[in-house]
Design a protein around this motif. Structure first.
Motif, mmCIF file in Angstrom:
data_model
loop_
_atom_site.group_PDB
_atom_site.id
_atom_site.type_symbol
_atom_site.label_atom_id
_atom_site.label_comp_id
_atom_site.label_asym_id
_atom_site.label_seq_id
_atom_site.Cartn_x
_atom_site.Cartn_y
_atom_site.Cartn_z
ATOM 1 N N LEU A 52 0.826 -1.212 0.000
ATOM 2 C CA LEU A 52 0.000 0.000 0.000
ATOM 3 C C LEU A 52 0.861 1.263 0.000
ATOM 4 N N PHE A 53 2.162 1.101 -0.298
ATOM 5 C CA PHE A 53 3.100 2.220 -0.087
ATOM 6 C C PHE A 53 3.653 2.818 -1.377
ATOM 7 N N HIS A 54 2.933 2.711 -2.466
ATOM 8 C CA HIS A 54 3.450 3.276 -3.718
ATOM 9 C C HIS A 54 2.908 4.675 -4.010
ATOM 10 N N GLY A 55 2.276 5.298 -3.023
ATOM 11 C CA GLY A 55 1.780 6.664 -3.193
ATOM 12 C C GLY A 55 2.867 7.694 -2.938
ATOM 13 N N PRO A 56 2.514 8.984 -3.046
ATOM 14 C CA PRO A 56 3.510 10.062 -2.966
ATOM 15 C C PRO A 56 4.319 10.089 -1.678
ATOM 16 N N THR A 57 3.790 9.626 -0.541
ATOM 17 C CA THR A 57 4.564 9.711 0.702
ATOM 18 C C THR A 57 4.976 8.351 1.249
ATOM 19 N N LEU A 58 4.795 7.314 0.460
ATOM 20 C CA LEU A 58 5.316 5.977 0.788
ATOM 21 C C LEU A 58 4.645 5.305 1.985
ATOM 22 N N ALA A 59 3.430 5.695 2.326
ATOM 23 C CA ALA A 59 2.680 4.960 3.354
ATOM 24 C C ALA A 59 1.219 4.857 2.924
ATOM 25 N N PHE A 60 0.495 3.942 3.567
ATOM 26 C CA PHE A 60 -0.855 3.644 3.062
ATOM 27 C C PHE A 60 -1.826 4.801 3.198
ATOM 28 N N LYS A 61 -1.498 5.790 4.030
ATOM 29 C CA LYS A 61 -2.433 6.904 4.214
ATOM 30 C C LYS A 61 -2.664 7.683 2.919
ATOM 31 N N ASP A 62 -1.745 7.565 1.976
ATOM 32 C CA ASP A 62 -1.957 8.205 0.674
ATOM 33 C C ASP A 62 -3.219 7.694 -0.019
ATOM 34 N N PRO A 94 -5.846 -18.057 1.648
ATOM 35 C CA PRO A 94 -4.784 -17.071 1.420
ATOM 36 C C PRO A 94 -4.775 -15.999 2.502
ATOM 37 N N MET A 95 -3.584 -15.683 2.998
ATOM 38 C CA MET A 95 -3.435 -14.616 3.998
ATOM 39 C C MET A 95 -2.834 -13.400 3.297
ATOM 40 N N ILE A 96 -3.503 -12.270 3.405
ATOM 41 C CA ILE A 96 -3.014 -11.025 2.807
ATOM 42 C C ILE A 96 -2.590 -10.100 3.940
ATOM 43 N N THR A 97 -1.284 -9.865 4.063
ATOM 44 C CA THR A 97 -0.792 -8.926 5.074
ATOM 45 C C THR A 97 -0.626 -7.557 4.437
ATOM 46 N N LEU A 98 -1.186 -6.543 5.057
ATOM 47 C CA LEU A 98 -1.122 -5.200 4.502
ATOM 48 C C LEU A 98 0.239 -4.572 4.809
ATOM 49 N N ALA A 99 0.990 -4.231 3.774
ATOM 50 C CA ALA A 99 2.277 -3.552 3.942
ATOM 51 C C ALA A 99 1.981 -2.060 3.970
#
Ligand SMILES: *Cc1c(COP(=O)(O)O)cnc(C)c1O
Length: 462
Positions: A103-113, A403-408
């Motif tokens: 979830l960290f490919h946004g402008p600030t590198l964290a999922f809050k983007d 399947p287990m999906i861990t949120l990065a």
């Protein structure tokens, strides 16, 4: 659709009103009055669609026709075009049945983007329609401030003031905020700690007279639109792994519970989910509540996963509202007790939560061990928040055929301290940010005095 308060007293609001409002006037949080349903056919039809199109389909019922479809689709498309990966939130397979949702490919590198790129655009859209301007004020110890600034930097109708504790945020985090030189972005470094900054923001919301009638907007995770935007990646990742034809489980590094509550909403909308695993750091109120029915505040611990350092988990109230059968009076009574003394959940709601949620808490020493262990096994360097999730997922996995999906939740380059402590030389920033440490910065240092901060806001808003 209308939105109602978890404490049952505040007036019901439209989508537009709920986006522009933070907390409900009765102290509760807003939730949708009814939960829109995704049928098996709706889910099956999402296979192969772009992230933006899935986002449009998942969120459209919540918007309730208050933005026309064409405009809403455009806002969504623009929001997710800012992500540097074509899949927006790619899945990375770690082993036979464990996946990382990046979830960290946004402008600030964290999922809050994911949420704030959309929220900024929604606010700007509604303000423009109303011919109003608004001021955003927030205090940050890290991720929220930079994500909010990136989400609002192009918003003509918004001025954003973010307070951070002077010399107490990491250089990467500070520069992510202060190198945004847009005319509507104001970074204020407070000569005090995070609590001082937070207290000044709270006081400003409580008495807004210094703004002479201009609307003050909160972008913290109690804003419903943030939850709404986060529902999407639960649906998109499950569909990518075969939903609705097979169940998945999710593991979520958690603090204020906004992220995992969005997952719960996806489940309530009809997504087949086996279980949610809540991962916490040493600030483990969620874990203590679920496993020991110890719903009490404990002193804040500063950990290597700082974006999960909390005492109270504000969005947990939204889940309690559901667990208590939407009885706002019972929720209000429980939370009022909790303010002053250790509290406990009633038996029936707790039993219900335990059917769907498991939890695990990871202290700093274990966290470093997990970063090393995960690298050894998968060649991935996890950020410290994601590392809590990796461990919790392994420990609380349940049925291994699901399947287990861990949120990065963050990119490891953003939290180099823990990565270096774990024995790695560090992680480079991604290419589009590799000049971050050379960019010009702009911020104003102010004393930790409410009047100085409010005067600065009043004089600089446009
Ligand atoms: C904000 C944040 C979290 C916690 O998310 P909540 O929605 O508050 O539970 C976890 N990891 C990172 C990197 C964050 O920035």
């Amino acid at each position: 659709m209308r939105y109602i308060s978890t404490r049952g007293q505040a007036p019901a609001l439209s989508f537009e009103e709920v986006v522009l409002t933070g907390m409900a006037s009765d102290g509760g949080l807003y939730v949708p009055e009814t939960v829109p349903q995704l049928s098996t056919d709706d889910l099956a039809a999402m296979a192969g669609l772009s992230y933006a199109e899935i986002a449009f389909r998942v969120m459209q019922p919540f918007v309730n026709g208050e933005i026309d479809d064409e405009t809403f689709r455009l806002l969504v498309t623009e929001a997710y075009a800012t992500f540097s990966h074509d899949a927006v939130v790619p899945l990375n397979q770690l082993d036979a049945n464990h996946f990382l949702l990046e979830l960290f490919h946004g402008p600030t590198l964290a999922f809050k983007d994911v949420a704030l790129q959309l929220l900024g655009r929604l606010l700007d859209h509604f303000l423009k329609k109303r011919g109003e301007r608004a001021v955003i004020m927030g205090a940050t110890s890290g991720d929220t401030g930079s994500a909010a600034i990136e989400g609002c930097r192009h918003c003509d109708n918004l001025d954003i003031f973010i307070l951070h504790p002077y010399q107490r945020v990491s250089e990467v985090q500070r520069r992510q905020m202060t190198s945004v030189l847009a005319d509507n972005v104001f970074n204020v470094a407070i000569e005090g700690n995070f609590d001082d900054a937070q207290a000044m923001v709270k006081a400003s919301f409580a008495d807004q007279s210094f703004l002479n009638g201009t609307r003050l907007v909160a972008v913290n995770s109690i804003n419903w639109a943030r939850i709404m935007a986060q529902i999407v990646y639960y649906v998109a990742s499950a569909v990518a792994l075969g939903s609705p034809h097979r169940k998945v489980s999710f593991c979520v590094p958690s603090a204020n519970f906004g992220n995992v509550f969005a997952g719960y909403m996806a489940y309530r909308m009809g997504l087949p989910v086996e279980r949610f695993v809540i991962a916490t750091n040493a600030n483990d109120i969620l874990h203590r509540t679920l496993t020991a029915n110890d719903f009490s505040k404990q002193e804040l611990k500063a950990t290597l996963a700082p974006s999960m350092d909390i005492v109270v988990s504000s969005n947990f109230e939204r889940l309690l509202f559901e667990a208590y059968g939407r009885d706002g009076t019972a929720v209000a009574a429980l939370l009022e007790r909790f303010q002053d003394e250790p509290a406990a959940l009633a038996d029936a709601p707790l039993a219900q939560l335990r059917k769907l949620f498991a939890s695990h808490s990871v202290d700093d020493a274990t966290l470093l061990e997990v970063i090393r262990e995960a690298h050894h096994r998968t060649h991935e360097i996890l950020d410290p928040h994601t590392a809590t999730g990796y461990r919790a997922a392994e420990r609380e996995r349940g049925d291994a055929s699901v399947p287990m999906i861990t949120l990065a939740t963050a990119h490891p380059a953003k939290f180099a301290e823990a990565v270096v402590k774990a024995g790695f030389p560090g992680v480079p920033l991604p290419p589009h940010m590799d000049d971050l440490l050379e960019r010009d910065e702009r911020y104003t240092v102010l004393p930790a005095e409410l009047s100085a901060v409010q005067q600065f806001v009043a004089e600089n808003r446009r």
